[in-house]
Design a protein around this motif. Structure first.
Motif, short mmCIF file in Angstrom:
data_model
loop_
_atom_site.label_atom_id
_atom_site.label_comp_id
_atom_site.label_asym_id
_atom_site.label_seq_id
_atom_site.Cartn_x
_atom_site.Cartn_y
_atom_site.Cartn_z
N GLN A 260 49.42 45.80 43.73
CA GLN A 260 48.01 45.43 43.61
C GLN A 260 47.90 43.92 43.48
N VAL A 261 46.70 43.43 43.70
CA VAL A 261 46.40 41.99 43.63
C VAL A 261 45.15 41.82 42.78
N GLY A 262 45.20 40.86 41.87
CA GLY A 262 44.04 40.54 41.04
C GLY A 262 43.31 39.32 41.55
N ILE A 263 42.00 39.42 41.68
CA ILE A 263 41.16 38.33 42.16
C ILE A 263 40.28 37.88 41.00
N VAL A 264 40.42 36.63 40.60
CA VAL A 264 39.67 36.07 39.47
C VAL A 264 38.57 35.18 40.03
N THR A 265 37.36 35.38 39.54
CA THR A 265 36.20 34.60 39.99
C THR A 265 35.59 33.88 38.79
N THR A 266 35.05 32.67 39.04
CA THR A 266 34.37 31.87 38.02
C THR A 266 32.91 31.77 38.41
N PHE A 267 32.07 32.42 37.61
CA PHE A 267 30.64 32.50 37.92
C PHE A 267 30.41 33.03 39.34
N ASN B 99 47.97 39.30 32.96
CA ASN B 99 47.21 38.11 33.31
C ASN B 99 46.04 37.97 32.35
N TRP B 100 45.49 36.75 32.33
CA TRP B 100 44.35 36.47 31.45
C TRP B 100 43.42 35.49 32.14
N HIS B 101 42.15 35.68 31.90
CA HIS B 101 41.13 34.75 32.38
C HIS B 101 40.06 34.61 31.32
N TRP B 102 39.25 33.61 31.45
CA TRP B 102 38.16 33.43 30.49
C TRP B 102 37.21 34.60 30.57
N PRO B 103 36.86 35.12 29.41
CA PRO B 103 36.02 36.32 29.42
C PRO B 103 34.62 36.03 29.95
N ALA B 104 33.89 37.12 30.13
CA ALA B 104 32.51 37.01 30.60
C ALA B 104 31.70 36.25 29.55
N PRO B 105 30.76 35.49 30.00
CA PRO B 105 30.22 35.43 31.37
C PRO B 105 30.82 34.36 32.25
N PHE B 106 31.93 33.75 31.80
CA PHE B 106 32.50 32.64 32.56
C PHE B 106 33.30 33.14 33.77
N GLN B 107 34.21 34.03 33.53
CA GLN B 107 35.07 34.52 34.61
C GLN B 107 35.10 36.05 34.59
N ALA B 108 35.48 36.59 35.76
CA ALA B 108 35.64 38.05 35.90
C ALA B 108 36.80 38.30 36.87
N HIS B 109 37.28 39.51 36.90
CA HIS B 109 38.40 39.83 37.77
C HIS B 109 38.13 41.16 38.50
N ASP B 110 38.79 41.28 39.63
CA ASP B 110 38.70 42.51 40.43
C ASP B 110 40.11 42.81 40.95
N ILE B 111 40.54 44.06 40.83
CA ILE B 111 41.88 44.48 41.26
C ILE B 111 41.77 45.22 42.58
N VAL B 112 42.59 44.78 43.57
CA VAL B 112 42.58 45.36 44.91
C VAL B 112 43.96 45.94 45.19
#
Length: 431
Positions: free
Chosen positions: A90-97, A109-122
């Motif tokens: 799988q691949v994780g896609i991290v988006t900022t706003f 993995n880790w990213h800034w929580p909402a509402p700053f960043q979000a992730h989607d797994i494909v």
């Protein structure tokens, strides 16, 4: 129920908690429990006792400390919500706003929580399936997707599935909104076009296997045009049949076509068995005819060449040639007969006849006639083994042969010349 005083009015102080302001019977009220909890919390964070009957009131220091602890706990929970795990394949896609930030691989993995960043797994390793005309089972039909119109204006029920893999997760996530429905719509559009270009019999029987291959290529082109980042693995035709209302009639037509194919196969097998035999017999007859023609032509050519040589020799010596021809002709005639020529001038009374050789010659001649060959020459007489015949049988033969024996002293008689000329004419006619 186990209380013996249940159902009786208790006394003035029995069954009551000390310092209970509530004179009513039963458990304490919710407001009282809440006040107890606040008092205990104030004591913990350094609250002071008030002067109104023992109640505690929190001070500013206790409120600040409480808010700090609660805020720290909330902050930790908020930061922990940004952690995610990506499985293998799988691949994780991290988006900022909502904008692409980076792509992560498998692992923690880790990213800034909402509402700053979000992730989607494909999932890019496992093939996915889009079902058209049914859902989960071919019996769960979707008529609005399955019913299609053929080129000869007939309706068929087509149920198929599309297997695809995601090769570009970024394009898959950002270029289209509803990816699975887009793949389903593209596949349905392509198959409807292919079905509309063919006749019903072709879709049901002859071109069913080709339909899947053609659909895969056309769907891949459409998916690439939409920039979906997917790779079409295959198209499986689950069910291609006429509508339920006419399926019985089409089954009868299919059985008739199978019978026709079987009859054609049997006829072809019979033709494959008979035609080579007929061709072999024809070739053999042609070869026999060719051999017979060559034989006749060679015989005619040899006879013509022999006749030319005889004519040339006859022009040089007519008498000698006639005598030779006569002798050869008589030799051929007498070699196939069973008559015995006896010289009557011989004064002996005993005549020796080779009966065994005559019988052998007669048998050989009959066999030769049956086989189509020429006469067989009699073997030379062996004087050591003569066959003696009585005197009574030799006298008639002597008398009969005397009439046909030519007189050597006086030359050829008229009868002999006549026979010679007749035989010569027959030989010429036969040639």
């Amino acid at each position: 129920m186990n209380d013996p005083r249940w159902g009786h009015k208790p006394k003035s102080n029995e069954g009551r908690r000390p310092n209970n302001k509530n004179d009513n019977e039963g458990p304490p009220e919710l407001a009282e429990l809440w006040n107890d909890f606040n008092q205990r919390l104030n004591r913990l964070f350094g609250g002071k006792r008030g002067g109104d009957g023992g109640k505690f009131r929190p001070d500013a220091r206790g409120i600040g400390l409480t808010a700090t602890v609660v805020g720290a706990i909330a902050l930790l929970i908020w930061l922990a919500s940004g952690a995610f795990i990506v499985q293998e394949g799988q691949v994780g896609i991290v988006t900022t706003f909502g904008k692409l930030s980076h792509v992560t691989g498998a692992g923690f993995n880790w990213h800034w929580p909402a509402p700053f960043q979000a992730h989607d797994i494909v999932n890019t390793a496992q093939p996915q399936t889009a079902e058209i005309g049914y859902r989960a089972n071919v019996r769960n039909k979707q008529p609005n997707e399955a019913l299609m119109l053929t080129g000869d204006e007939n309706i068929v029920d087509v149920q198929f599935s599309v297997q695809y893999k995601i090769k570009d997760p970024v394009a898959w996530a950002f270029n289209n909104r509803d990816q699975v429905q887009t793949v389903r719509d593209a596949a349905e559009t392509v198959v409807r076009e292919l079905v509309g270009q063919n006749r019903m019999d072709t879709v049901l029987y002859e071109g069913r296997d080709k339909l899947g291959a053609q659909a895969r290529e056309a769907i891949q082109l459409m998916v690439d045009r939409y920039k979906m980042g997917a790779d079409i693995v295959g198209v499986t035709m689950q069910s291609v049949q006429p509508p339920d209302q006419v399926v019985a009639a089409f089954e009868d037509a299919g059985k008739a076509q199978e019978e026709r194919a079987r009859a054609r196969s049997e006829a072809q097998a019979f033709a494959d068995d008979i035609i080579p035999q007929a061709k072999g017999r024809a070739a053999r007859l042609v070869q026999d005819a060719e051999g017979y023609r060559a034989q006749v032509v060679n015989q005619a050519t040899g006879a013509a060449a022999r006749f030319d040589k005889v004519v040339a020799e006859y022009a040089k010596a007519p008498a000698v040639t006639r005598d030779r021809m006569y002798i050869e002709t008589m030799q051929q005639i007498l070699s196939s007969t069973s008559k015995v020529m006896i010289d009557t001038k011989n004064g002996t009374n005993q005549v020796y006849l080779p009966l065994d050789r005559l019988l052998a010659q007669s048998t050989a001649n009959e066999a030769a006639r049956g086989a189509g060959s020429g006469p067989v020459m009699a073997p030379p007489q062996n004087p050591a083994q003569p066959a003696q015949q009585p005197q009574a049988q030799s006298q008639p033969q002597q008398q009969s042969s005397t009439a046909t024996q030519p007189d050597n002293a006086s030359g050829e008689s008229a009868r002999t010349r006549e026979l010679r000329s007749r035989d010569t004419g027959r030989e010429r006619e036969s040639r």
